[in-house]
Write a protein that holds these residues in place. Structure first.
Motif, short mmCIF file in Angstrom:
data_model
loop_
_atom_site.label_atom_id
_atom_site.label_comp_id
_atom_site.label_asym_id
_atom_site.label_seq_id
_atom_site.Cartn_x
_atom_site.Cartn_y
_atom_site.Cartn_z
N GLY A 182 -26.69 -5.72 3.55
CA GLY A 182 -26.30 -4.49 2.87
C GLY A 182 -24.82 -4.19 3.02
N LYS A 183 -24.49 -2.91 3.03
CA LYS A 183 -23.09 -2.46 3.05
C LYS A 183 -22.42 -2.71 4.40
CE LYS A 183 -23.58 -0.47 -1.05
NZ LYS A 183 -23.08 -1.14 -2.25
N LEU A 184 -21.09 -2.76 4.39
CA LEU A 184 -20.32 -3.02 5.61
C LEU A 184 -20.58 -1.97 6.68
CD1 LEU A 184 -16.87 -4.03 4.06
CD2 LEU A 184 -18.58 -5.57 5.07
N ALA A 185 -20.68 -0.70 6.27
CA ALA A 185 -20.83 0.38 7.24
C ALA A 185 -22.29 0.64 7.58
CB ALA A 185 -20.20 1.66 6.70
N LEU A 212 -24.77 -11.80 5.90
CA LEU A 212 -23.74 -11.43 4.94
C LEU A 212 -23.81 -9.93 4.68
CD1 LEU A 212 -24.33 -14.27 2.31
CD2 LEU A 212 -22.77 -14.31 4.27
N ALA A 213 -22.65 -9.30 4.57
CA ALA A 213 -22.59 -7.87 4.25
C ALA A 213 -21.41 -7.61 3.34
CB ALA A 213 -22.47 -7.03 5.52
N SER A 214 -21.56 -6.67 2.41
CA SER A 214 -20.48 -6.35 1.48
C SER A 214 -20.73 -4.99 0.84
CB SER A 214 -20.37 -7.42 0.38
OG SER A 214 -19.33 -7.10 -0.52
N ASP A 215 -19.64 -4.34 0.47
CA ASP A 215 -19.76 -3.10 -0.30
C ASP A 215 -19.84 -3.38 -1.79
OD1 ASP A 215 -19.73 -1.62 2.01
OD2 ASP A 215 -17.59 -1.16 1.92
N ASP A 216 -19.74 -4.65 -2.17
CA ASP A 216 -19.81 -5.07 -3.58
C ASP A 216 -21.02 -5.98 -3.74
OD1 ASP A 216 -19.53 -6.23 -6.06
OD2 ASP A 216 -17.41 -6.75 -5.83
N ASP A 217 -22.07 -5.45 -4.34
CA ASP A 217 -23.32 -6.23 -4.49
C ASP A 217 -23.11 -7.54 -5.24
OD1 ASP A 217 -24.66 -4.25 -3.14
OD2 ASP A 217 -25.45 -3.29 -4.95
N SER A 218 -22.15 -7.55 -6.17
CA SER A 218 -21.93 -8.76 -6.96
C SER A 218 -21.22 -9.85 -6.17
CB SER A 218 -21.11 -8.43 -8.22
OG SER A 218 -19.77 -8.11 -7.87
N ALA A 219 -20.63 -9.50 -5.03
CA ALA A 219 -19.89 -10.48 -4.23
C ALA A 219 -20.82 -11.33 -3.37
CB ALA A 219 -18.88 -9.76 -3.34
N VAL A 220 -22.00 -10.81 -3.06
CA VAL A 220 -22.87 -11.49 -2.10
C VAL A 220 -23.54 -12.75 -2.66
CG1 VAL A 220 -24.93 -11.23 -0.64
CG2 VAL A 220 -23.21 -9.41 -0.73
N ASP A 229 -10.16 3.59 17.85
CA ASP A 229 -9.08 4.43 17.32
C ASP A 229 -8.14 3.62 16.44
OD1 ASP A 229 -10.08 6.60 18.61
OD2 ASP A 229 -8.66 6.54 20.29
N GLU A 230 -7.82 2.40 16.86
CA GLU A 230 -6.92 1.55 16.08
C GLU A 230 -7.50 1.26 14.69
OE1 GLU A 230 -4.96 -2.94 16.30
OE2 GLU A 230 -5.55 -1.96 18.16
N LEU A 231 -8.81 1.23 14.60
CA LEU A 231 -9.49 0.95 13.33
C LEU A 231 -9.81 2.24 12.57
CD1 LEU A 231 -11.97 -1.81 14.56
CD2 LEU A 231 -9.81 -2.14 13.34
N GLY A 232 -9.34 3.38 13.08
CA GLY A 232 -9.61 4.65 12.41
C GLY A 232 -11.09 4.99 12.35
N GLY A 233 -11.86 4.46 13.31
CA GLY A 233 -13.29 4.72 13.35
C GLY A 233 -14.11 3.91 12.36
N LEU A 234 -13.43 3.07 11.58
CA LEU A 234 -14.12 2.28 10.55
C LEU A 234 -14.60 0.94 11.11
CD1 LEU A 234 -11.57 2.75 7.61
CD2 LEU A 234 -13.83 3.82 7.80
N PRO A 235 -15.61 0.32 10.47
CA PRO A 235 -15.95 -1.06 10.84
C PRO A 235 -14.74 -1.95 10.57
CG PRO A 235 -17.63 -0.12 9.39
CD PRO A 235 -16.47 0.83 9.40
N SER A 236 -14.54 -2.96 11.40
CA SER A 236 -13.35 -3.81 11.26
C SER A 236 -13.24 -4.43 9.87
CB SER A 236 -13.33 -4.89 12.33
OG SER A 236 -14.48 -5.73 12.22
#
Length: 199
Positions: free
Chosen positions: A171-174, A145-153, A98-105
């Motif tokens: 892949g992606k964070l979620a 490694l995981a990221s929502d930005d492919d160029s960051a990896v 709940d503190e994270l709003g249901g999102l991955p940290s």
């Protein structure tokens, strides 16, 4: 390329050892003043440089190794993180969903670092393994490694390789990234998995 580790507990010191082993300069900072970090930094190696937080956040690549809830303090150190890469090595074990709003940290932390490239990484191994030589048994220890930005990896993967590890993108964070993120009081499936990639 300049590097810093923010947080100098067990994980921060383990990562500093990885940099020292390859003679790569890395700034280290924490809540404590630089002079309090100096004895341990000197024990690890001459390339480990204790500095104030405000200097550590000037690095190009910043590894976040603080206790989870302290990310907000670090995020406030700059108004904009454009041009910087944040590597999130934190774990939010025990933090309620709940503190994270249901999102991955990591998705929560990423929102706080406006403008930065953001990668989850170096968080799934216990500090003792992270500090150890990653060249083992004819292979290299895996870091995820995981990221929502492919160029960051790719740049973070290149750093992992330089430190001697075998980077494995998830892949992606979620998506794949949730395999290395605690949720409430549950550890994700890949946390603590000591995997070796053959050479």
């Amino acid at each position: 390329m300049s590097y810093s580790i923010i947080g100098f507990g067990e994980v921060g010191q383990a990562l500093a050892r990885a940099f020292a082993r390859k003679s790569i300069d890395v700034i280290v900072a924490s809540r404590r003043p630089p002079q309090a970090l100096a004895p341990q930094a000197q024990t690890i190696g001459t390339t480990v440089l204790p500095k104030p937080l405000q200097e550590a956040v000037q690095a190009d690549v910043i590894i976040l190794a603080v206790p989870f809830r302290e990310y907000t303090t670090v995020a406030k150190a700059l108004a904009n993180w454009q041009g910087k890469t944040i590597i999130d090595a934190t774990n939010a074990y025990g933090v309620s969903v709940d503190e994270l709003g249901g999102l991955p940290s990591s998705a929560v932390i990423a929102e706080a670092f406006t403008g930065a490239k953001f990668v989850k990484g170096f968080n799934h191994l216990p500090a003792g393994l992270l500090a150890a030589d990653p060249n083992v048994e004819g292979g290299r220890r895996v870091v995820f490694l995981a990221s929502d930005d492919d160029s960051a990896v790719p740049p973070v993967a290149a750093l992992a390789e330089r430190l001697g590890f075998a980077p494995v993108p998830l892949g992606k964070l979620a998506e794949g990234g949730t395999l290395v993120q605690a949720r409430g009081r549950t550890w994700a499936p890949l946390i603590f998995q000591d995997l070796i990639k053959p050479n």
